[in-house]
Design a protein around this motif. Structure first.
Motif, PDB file in Angstrom:
ATOM      1  N   UNK A   1       0.879  -1.165   0.000  1.00 14.74           N
ATOM      2  CA  UNK A   1       0.000   0.000   0.000  1.00 14.74           C
ATOM      3  C   UNK A   1       0.920   1.219   0.000  1.00 14.74           C
TER       4      UNK A   1
ATOM      5  N   UNK B   1       1.684   3.261  -7.529  1.00 15.33           N
ATOM      6  CA  UNK B   1       0.978   2.226  -6.757  1.00 15.33           C
ATOM      7  C   UNK B   1       1.813   0.960  -6.646  1.00 15.33           C
TER       8      UNK B   1
ATOM      9  N   UNK C   1       0.497  -1.822  -5.278  1.00 15.19           N
ATOM     10  CA  UNK C   1      -0.507  -2.841  -4.963  1.00 15.19           C
ATOM     11  C   UNK C   1      -0.041  -4.228  -5.391  1.00 15.19           C
ATOM     12  N   UNK C   2      -0.594  -5.234  -4.714  1.00 16.25           N
ATOM     13  CA  UNK C   2      -0.364  -6.623  -5.130  1.00 16.25           C
ATOM     14  C   UNK C   2      -0.797  -6.768  -6.591  1.00 16.25           C
TER      15      UNK C   2
ATOM     16  N   UNK D   1      -0.002  -5.208  -9.220  1.00 15.30           N
ATOM     17  CA  UNK D   1      -0.130  -4.003 -10.038  1.00 15.30           C
ATOM     18  C   UNK D   1       0.742  -4.070 -11.296  1.00 15.30           C
TER      19      UNK D   1
END
Lengths: 206, 459
Positions: B285, B423, B425-426, B428
């Motif tokens: 995150x 980002x 993110x997982x 991404x």
């Protein structure tokens, strides 16, 4: 386009999904976004949580386990729906037959996208959310009921109010099309444009 | 008077009130890309509606196109690109497609074309539309149903946000960039900390930034949940409006696009500029970051079981050990690009680190200039030579590329990327890919070191 049906109460089995900051990349991975239609997104929804690298269901993921395979409501962690604006995330959730997500707060674009597609996002306090997570985890097959009229969530012994702004609630209940609704104000839009003095109207084609 | 800049912008664009508390607001300018607009156009067709004011829209190809060559890398991406062009032709909308010298990442293209000015309201089907707040304009991302709504009505249904001011006061140290400032803000306010708010950035550290830096700050404000980000227009803004193809076309008079001195915000944060160090993200995150001189957190740093569990999940995905030093994290790939950091100023900063140095053995390094015009300018300044001599791959075409991996730049499972993007993110940058966010100069430092490194160690 026809108006959708009036919805006042959403009722169904709820699944706990307590992860925080579930972003729209996780809800709908990009490989499912290369499309010009809204359809066919059910399999993409939560794909990397639901399936492993060879497409086998992950047994540890809640929606792969009965009775939550039948869940139509999710109880979710903080800041659900953050990240990208992709409405595909909401389309996919609806195609997976999710009718509501209960959480403590949602990212803004996701919230607006949900309203446009009949996905209800009741907002509750962290304590209530935790109680509902518990209920959804422990109570095999029991249903949660979300009453949009009275803004109340009922789950077994639990009966609690939720927050939802009036416009969103009305939109969910009436299921109207915002674009057609707004065009009823065409006169006001033209008046506004006529009054754009002192500002030049944007034109890209020059 | 005591209105915030945000309130002035909303007031200036309000068309009418609607029942139940929403209002209709007027959209001065609307930008589209190829992946969030197709279903909006088909929605218009299904309702037999036209476009209200075609000249107030611009479509740019950026998300799915390959950047290795001008040709789409597969049939599916070609379909999206062709579909956008057909829709634009049909409705008389300006279209910057592949091979057009104006093409590039939408939020890089719009300022360089001079299509943003203080006081405007700009919407786009992309969350990073907050970028335009750097100009004192109200920009925000919308979903596809709202894209359809803007096309049909030139308005949006809107609810006024609460207001937050984030003040970054005091000079930042050398090596600390706009990227570090906004990463610090995301760390302090939290990933969802500004949900429901419009955020104004203020303070001497913000005023001291050039426009590229201000755009980086406003761009990533969406990572704290802000639906709008704003910086008051000043003489730096004024100067930046000149010299572009559309300069002078728009003049939004009648207001000074700053908050009144007595304006009260619903929420305030203050950060000391001197306390900001170059940051890297360690987790999944954007608020999971530490200074490059520090260690990845350990369970001892957290009290709540929930926070410990979140730490464990992030570390497991990222393949890191709790408490390991940030600079011990080895990378596979270095990526410089995205709407956050691919402007000419970003490329110059990275080139300063790369000049006379070599990318470490085994590291794949890629730079994707944000627009065709950025690339041409960079090549004229000799930056391409610096990047290529150092061992970076210089991409000939512009686009989002590996920021979100919608084209063929996909990081592999477990591949670790030092990235100038927005980002972590997982998934991404690819399924199982591990992203560390940082400034472009820090990406360059990591590329030549083979591991995350402190840009201040490079003289």
């Amino acid at each position: 386009m026809k108006d959708k049906q009036m919805t006042k109460t959403i009722k169904g089995i709820a699944a706990p999904l307590p992860l925080t900051n579930v972003d729209t990349d996780v809800i709908m991975p990009k490989r499912f976004l290369i499309t010009i239609t809204r359809e066919g997104l059910a399999d993409g929804t939560f794909a990397d949580l639901r399936f492993d690298n060879v497409g086998q269901q992950r047994p540890e993921f809640i929606l792969n386990n009965a009775p939550w395979t039948q869940a139509t409501i999710l109880v979710v962690g903080d800041n659900f729906g953050c990240g990208s604006s992709r409405e595909h995330a909401v389309w996919g959730m609806r195609q997976l037959e999710i009718d509501a997500c209960i959480g403590t707060g949602f990212a803004g674009i996701f919230y607006d996208n949900a309203r446009k597609n009949g996905l209800a996002l009741p907002v509750v306090s962290p304590e209530t959310r935790d109680a509902l997570l518990q209920f959804a985890s422990n109570t095999s097959g029991a249903e949660i009921s979300i009453d949009l009229d009275s803004r109340t969530i009922t789950a077994g012994e639990i009966s609690v109010p939720f927050e939802m702004d009036d416009a969103t609630r009305t939109s969910l209940i009436r299921g109207r099309d915002d674009t057609l609704d707004s065009l009823e104000h065409a006169g006001a839009i033209r008046d506004f444009e006529a009054g754009l003095d002192g500002r030049m109207r944007v034109s890209v084609i020059k | 008077m005591n209105r915030t800049l945000y309130d002035k912008l909303v007031d200036a664009h309000k068309v009418c009130d609607l029942p139940d508390g929403d209002m209709l607001i007027y959209v001065d300018f609307h930008i589209m890309n190829e992946y969030t607009s197709p279903q909006a156009f088909s929605g218009l067709d299904a309702k037999r509606l036209g476009v209200w004011r075609p000249e107030a829209h611009l479509a740019v190809v950026d998300h799915v196109n390959a950047t290795r060559s001008r040709e789409p890398h597969d049939a599916a991406s070609k379909l999206l690109i062709d579909n956008l062009e057909e829709n634009c032709t049909k409705h008389g909308i300006a279209f910057y497609g592949l091979g057009d010298r104006r093409q590039g990442i939408e939020h890089v293209v719009v300022p360089e074309q001079g299509l943003v000015a203080p006081g405007m309201l700009i919407a786009c089907g992309d969350s990073h539309t907050t970028t335009y707040g750097a100009f004192g304009a109200l920009g925000f991302g919308i979903g596809t149903s709202e894209v359809e709504h803007v096309l049909a009505t030139q308005t949006l249904r809107y609810k006024r946000m609460k207001t937050m001011r984030v003040t970054v006061e005091g000079d930042t140290a050398p090596g600390v960039t706009a990227k570090d400032i906004i990463m610090k803000v995301v760390q302090v306010v939290g990933a969802g900390g500004a949900n429901g708010y419009a955020v104004e950035f203020a303070g001497s550290a913000i005023r001291g930034l050039d426009m590229a830096g201000r755009m980086t700050v406003c761009n990533m404000a969406v990572e704290l949940g802000a639906r709008a980000a704003l910086i008051a227009a000043d003489e730096i803004t004024e100067a930046a409006l000149k010299g572009h193809p559309h300069s002078g076309q728009f003049e939004f008079k009648g207001e000074s696009w700053v908050s009144d001195p007595e304006a009260v915000f619903d929420e305030e944060f203050t950060i000391s500029g001197a306390d900001i160090e170059p940051l890297i993200t360690w987790g999944t995150s954007p608020d999971q970051s530490v200074p490059i001189t520090a260690n990845v957190p350990s369970a001892l740093d957290y009290v709540s079981p929930k926070a410990k569990a979140a730490l464990e999940r992030s570390l497991q995905y990222m393949g890191l050990t709790e408490g390991q030093s940030a600079q011990s994290i080895k990378i596979d790939t270095a990526f410089i690009g995205s709407c956050t950091n691919s402007r000419i100023e970003d490329l110059r900063e990275a080139a300063k680190i790369l000049e006379g140095r070599q990318v470490a053995e085994g590291v794949k390094a890629i730079v994707v200039p944000g627009s065709a015009m950025t690339r041409i300018k960079a090549e004229a300044e000799g930056l391409r030579g610096i990047f290529e001599t150092a061992g970076f791959e210089w991409r000939p075409e512009a686009g989002c590329s590996m920021c979100l991996a919608m084209n063929d730049d996909i990081a592999m499972d477990g591949e670790r990327v030092a990235s100038s993007t927005n980002r972590n993110f997982e998934g991404r940058q690819g399924r199982g890919a591990r992203t560390h966010l940082m400034s472009p100069a820090m990406v360059a430092a990591a590329a030549v070191s083979g591991h995350l490194a402190d840009v201040r160690d490079f003289k």
